[in-house]
Design an enzyme around this catalytic site. Structure first.
Site, PDB file in Angstrom:
ATOM      1  N   VAL A   1      -5.458   5.544  -7.316  1.00 25.17           N
ATOM      2  CA  VAL A   1      -5.383   4.234  -6.657  1.00 25.17           C
ATOM      3  C   VAL A   1      -5.427   4.601  -5.169  1.00 25.17           C
ATOM      4  O   VAL A   1      -4.424   4.992  -4.591  1.00 25.17           O
ATOM      5  CB  VAL A   1      -4.099   3.464  -7.031  1.00 25.17           C
ATOM      6  N   PRO A   2      -6.622   4.555  -4.568  1.00 25.34           N
ATOM      7  CA  PRO A   2      -6.887   5.242  -3.299  1.00 25.34           C
ATOM      8  C   PRO A   2      -6.324   4.572  -2.039  1.00 25.34           C
ATOM      9  O   PRO A   2      -7.059   4.098  -1.172  1.00 25.34           O
ATOM     10  CB  PRO A   2      -8.412   5.303  -3.262  1.00 25.34           C
ATOM     11  N   CYS A   3      -5.014   4.607  -1.911  1.00 26.08           N
ATOM     12  CA  CYS A   3      -4.360   4.034  -0.734  1.00 26.08           C
ATOM     13  C   CYS A   3      -4.713   4.812   0.534  1.00 26.08           C
ATOM     14  O   CYS A   3      -4.602   4.278   1.635  1.00 26.08           O
ATOM     15  CB  CYS A   3      -2.853   3.971  -0.930  1.00 26.08           C
ATOM     16  N   HIS A   4      -5.196   6.041   0.386  1.00 30.90           N
ATOM     17  CA  HIS A   4      -5.590   6.840   1.557  1.00 30.90           C
ATOM     18  C   HIS A   4      -6.822   6.266   2.250  1.00 30.90           C
ATOM     19  O   HIS A   4      -7.087   6.602   3.398  1.00 30.90           O
ATOM     20  CB  HIS A   4      -5.837   8.305   1.157  1.00 30.90           C
TER      21      HIS A   4
ATOM     22  N   ASN B   1       0.843  -1.196   0.000  1.00 35.55           N
ATOM     23  CA  ASN B   1       0.000   0.000   0.000  1.00 35.55           C
ATOM     24  C   ASN B   1       0.882   1.251   0.000  1.00 35.55           C
ATOM     25  O   ASN B   1       0.635   2.201  -0.731  1.00 35.55           O
ATOM     26  CB  ASN B   1      -0.923  -0.023   1.222  1.00 35.55           C
TER      27      ASN B   1
END
Length: 163
Positions: free
Chosen positions: A123-126, A114
């Protein structure tokens, strides 16, 4: 390689694309801003990516429609694929992510993958948070992670925001 810098509400973002893919969406820190003097090489995908980020930050986009590509192991690719499945305005824990990957024991490896995501927001790693629901681990900084999650929560629940 086509590249530009977008001045978002939470800092400057470097966007790098090829002719076919978005390869990087990266929050820049002060020491990285010297690169901004480079000549910008523009293409249609770079324009499209910038436009979609503007729409996201203005609250008019919940999902990105962009081809992305980043180099990584098969496991990293699998993790990044799972990230794109997390709905706008929602979060999952690192343990949830490990379970989606099929093995709770891969929690640390999933967290590491991640953190190696080079395509922030898209690519919503948050959207991945600590198992105890704490704000942990975001390459762009915890303050930005909190802002992104608050922004998405407000939009998802119909709350108007002003910048």
């Amino acid at each position: 390689m086509p590249q530009t810098w977008y001045h978002s509400p939470i800092g400057i973002i470097r966007i790098t694309v090829t002719e076919s893919y978005v390869e990087e969406v990266h929050f820049c820190e002060k020491e990285e801003l010297s690169d901004m003097s480079q000549e910008i090489s523009w293409n249609a995908l770079l324009q499209n990516c910038t436009d979609q980020l503007i729409e996201y930050f203005s609250g008019h986009r919940r999902q990105f429609d962009l081809p992305v590509s980043q180099t990584g192991t098969g496991f990293q690719q699998q993790v990044w694929g799972e990230l794109t499945a997390i709905s706008f305005g929602r979060t999952i824990s690192y343990m949830d992510l490990a379970r989606k990957l099929g093995d709770p024991k891969v929690i640390r490896a999933a967290a590491s993958a991640n953190g190696k995501n080079n395509i922030a927001i898209i690519v919503p790693c948050h959207r991945v948070i600590g198992t105890n629901r704490e704000m942990v681990g975001y390459a762009g900084g915890i303050g930005r992670k909190k802002w992104l999650l608050d922004h998405e929560r407000k939009i998802a629940h119909g709350v108007q925001t002003l910048f």
